[in-house]
Design a protein around this motif. Structure first.
Motif, short mmCIF file in Angstrom:
data_model
loop_
_atom_site.label_atom_id
_atom_site.label_comp_id
_atom_site.label_asym_id
_atom_site.label_seq_id
_atom_site.Cartn_x
_atom_site.Cartn_y
_atom_site.Cartn_z
N THR A 107 0.82 -1.20 0.00
CA THR A 107 0.00 0.00 0.00
C THR A 107 0.86 1.26 0.00
N ILE A 108 1.91 1.26 0.83
CA ILE A 108 2.81 2.42 0.88
C ILE A 108 3.50 2.60 -0.46
N SER A 109 3.94 1.50 -1.07
CA SER A 109 4.63 1.59 -2.37
C SER A 109 3.69 2.13 -3.45
N ILE A 145 -3.97 11.26 -7.86
CA ILE A 145 -4.62 10.01 -7.47
C ILE A 145 -5.76 9.74 -8.45
N THR A 146 -5.44 9.02 -9.49
CA THR A 146 -6.43 8.68 -10.52
C THR A 146 -6.41 7.17 -10.72
N SER A 147 -7.45 6.67 -11.36
CA SER A 147 -7.53 5.23 -11.61
C SER A 147 -6.41 4.77 -12.54
N GLU A 148 -6.04 5.60 -13.50
CA GLU A 148 -4.99 5.21 -14.43
C GLU A 148 -3.64 5.11 -13.72
N ARG A 149 -3.32 6.09 -12.90
CA ARG A 149 -2.05 6.06 -12.17
C ARG A 149 -2.06 4.94 -11.12
N PHE A 150 -3.22 4.68 -10.52
CA PHE A 150 -3.31 3.57 -9.56
C PHE A 150 -3.04 2.24 -10.24
N GLU A 151 -3.61 2.04 -11.42
CA GLU A 151 -3.41 0.77 -12.14
C GLU A 151 -1.94 0.57 -12.51
N LYS A 152 -1.29 1.63 -12.96
CA LYS A 152 0.13 1.54 -13.30
C LYS A 152 0.98 1.27 -12.06
N MET A 175 2.13 6.57 -7.01
CA MET A 175 1.10 7.44 -7.57
C MET A 175 1.43 8.91 -7.36
N LEU A 176 1.96 9.25 -6.18
CA LEU A 176 2.18 10.65 -5.85
C LEU A 176 3.48 11.20 -6.45
N TRP A 177 4.54 10.38 -6.47
CA TRP A 177 5.83 10.91 -6.88
C TRP A 177 6.56 10.04 -7.90
N GLY A 178 6.20 8.77 -8.02
CA GLY A 178 6.99 7.84 -8.82
C GLY A 178 6.69 7.83 -10.30
N LEU A 179 5.43 7.99 -10.66
CA LEU A 179 5.05 7.96 -12.08
C LEU A 179 5.27 9.34 -12.70
N PRO A 180 5.79 9.40 -13.91
CA PRO A 180 5.99 10.70 -14.57
C PRO A 180 4.66 11.33 -14.95
N ALA A 181 4.74 12.62 -15.26
CA ALA A 181 3.52 13.34 -15.65
C ALA A 181 2.91 12.72 -16.90
N ASP A 182 3.73 12.37 -17.86
CA ASP A 182 3.29 11.70 -19.08
C ASP A 182 4.33 10.66 -19.44
N ASP A 183 3.88 9.57 -20.07
CA ASP A 183 4.83 8.56 -20.52
C ASP A 183 5.72 9.15 -21.61
N PRO A 184 7.05 9.13 -21.43
CA PRO A 184 7.94 9.70 -22.45
C PRO A 184 7.79 8.96 -23.78
N LYS A 185 7.73 9.72 -24.83
CA LYS A 185 7.59 9.14 -26.18
C LYS A 185 8.91 9.30 -26.92
N PRO A 186 9.36 8.24 -27.61
CA PRO A 186 10.62 8.34 -28.37
C PRO A 186 10.52 9.44 -29.42
N GLN A 187 11.59 10.18 -29.58
CA GLN A 187 11.65 11.25 -30.56
C GLN A 187 12.81 10.98 -31.52
N PRO A 247 11.93 11.05 -17.94
CA PRO A 247 10.58 11.26 -17.39
C PRO A 247 10.49 12.57 -16.62
N ARG A 248 9.40 13.28 -16.76
CA ARG A 248 9.18 14.53 -16.06
C ARG A 248 8.41 14.26 -14.76
N ASN A 249 8.89 14.87 -13.69
CA ASN A 249 8.21 14.71 -12.41
C ASN A 249 6.80 15.27 -12.48
N PRO A 250 5.85 14.62 -11.81
CA PRO A 250 4.47 15.14 -11.84
C PRO A 250 4.39 16.47 -11.12
N ALA A 251 3.50 17.31 -11.57
CA ALA A 251 3.31 18.63 -10.98
C ALA A 251 1.85 18.79 -10.59
N GLY A 252 1.59 19.82 -9.81
CA GLY A 252 0.22 20.08 -9.40
C GLY A 252 -0.08 19.53 -8.01
#
Length: 262
Positions: free
Chosen positions: A154-156, A205-212, A161-173, A194-199
């Motif tokens: 649960t802690i992990s 805390i969203t369902s998408e970030r929770f699933e990831k 969700m709060l700090w580990g996942l980037p704001a957006d998935d980096p896309k190859p350029q 990866p860019r740190n999440p902001a805001g």
């Protein structure tokens, strides 16, 4: 097993040569740890078979006396080291009789007495036993290990969700340089960091970030990599998860194994 018989064997020098040769078959009554809940720590004792001598020692010890049977005045005062030896020999007797699940309570009692022995057990060993007791009840309490595992997961998940996942998935350029006709074309494909999440935190805390996050943590429990892009904090969280959570899962499996082993 009568109290006087155990004390007599402990008072003489016979316990090394007699107790481990005893055979405890069929139905045999031992004392049990106190039942119910208490306002003082530990709030609830694990249900297990004990020796009357442990009741005596705990009843005489401060901060550990609630619920344990008060000994008679003439009962000898035994140190935890002596009780550990008694538990060890009785455990060996049951293990030699192929009754390893029945010996589990005596192993628990042996470790308890070693943990409280301030004379014959080194402080580092007592600290290690304390951690082992807190995490899994000496490898005999699967519910305790699973509770710690659920807490760690649960802690992990929350940390990811709060700090580990980037704001957006980096896309190859892919980048290249325009060249004259007839010359080779060189293209370079790179994935940005990866860019740190902001805001605000509650917006993360969203369902998408929770699933990831849940997928990353579940893979960590079984020593697998999810392949999810993570921030620097997320990478360290995943490493800590892959280090601690499989150990807790192993403690739970070990506890079940020790209770059903034949």
């Amino acid at each position: 097993m009568q109290y006087t018989a155990i004390v007599a064997l402990a008072a003489t020098g016979w316990r090394r040569s007699v107790l481990d040769q005893l055979r405890v078959d069929g139905w045999c009554t031992f004392a049990t740890a106190p039942a119910g809940w208490d306002r003082r720590f530990p709030w609830r004792w694990s249900r297990r078979r004990t020796l009357a001598e442990e009741h005596d020692w705990r009843a005489r010890s401060r901060r550990r006396s609630h619920g344990w049977t008060t000994p008679p005045r003439e009962a000898p005062k035994l140190r935890p080291a002596v009780l550990a030896a008694l538990y060890r020999q009785l455990r060996k007797s049951l293990e030699d009789g192929k009754n390893e699940p029945g010996a589990a309570d005596f192993y628990f009692g042996e470790c308890e007495m070693r943990r409280h022995d301030q004379y014959g057990t080194f402080p580092a060993e007592r600290a290690l036993l304390t951690v082992y007791w807190a995490l899994s009840g000496y490898g005999l309490r699967a519910s305790r290990a699973l509770a710690w595992l659920g807490t760690a997961m649960t802690i992990s998940v929350m940390a990811l969700m709060l700090w580990g996942l980037p704001a957006d998935d980096p896309k190859p350029q892919t980048t290249g340089r325009q060249v004259e006709a007839g010359q080779g074309l060189t293209l370079t494909t790179d994935t940005p960091a990866p860019r740190n999440p902001a805001g605000a935190l509650n917006n993360r805390i969203t369902s998408e970030r929770f699933e990831k996050s849940l997928r990353v943590v579940i893979n960590s429990v079984v020593f697998r990599s999810s392949g999810q892009d993570l921030t620097t904090r997320g990478a360290y969280t995943e490493m800590a998860s892959r280090l601690t959570e499989p150990v807790l899962l192993g403690f739970a499996v070990l506890a079940v194994r020790n209770r059903v082993k034949r």
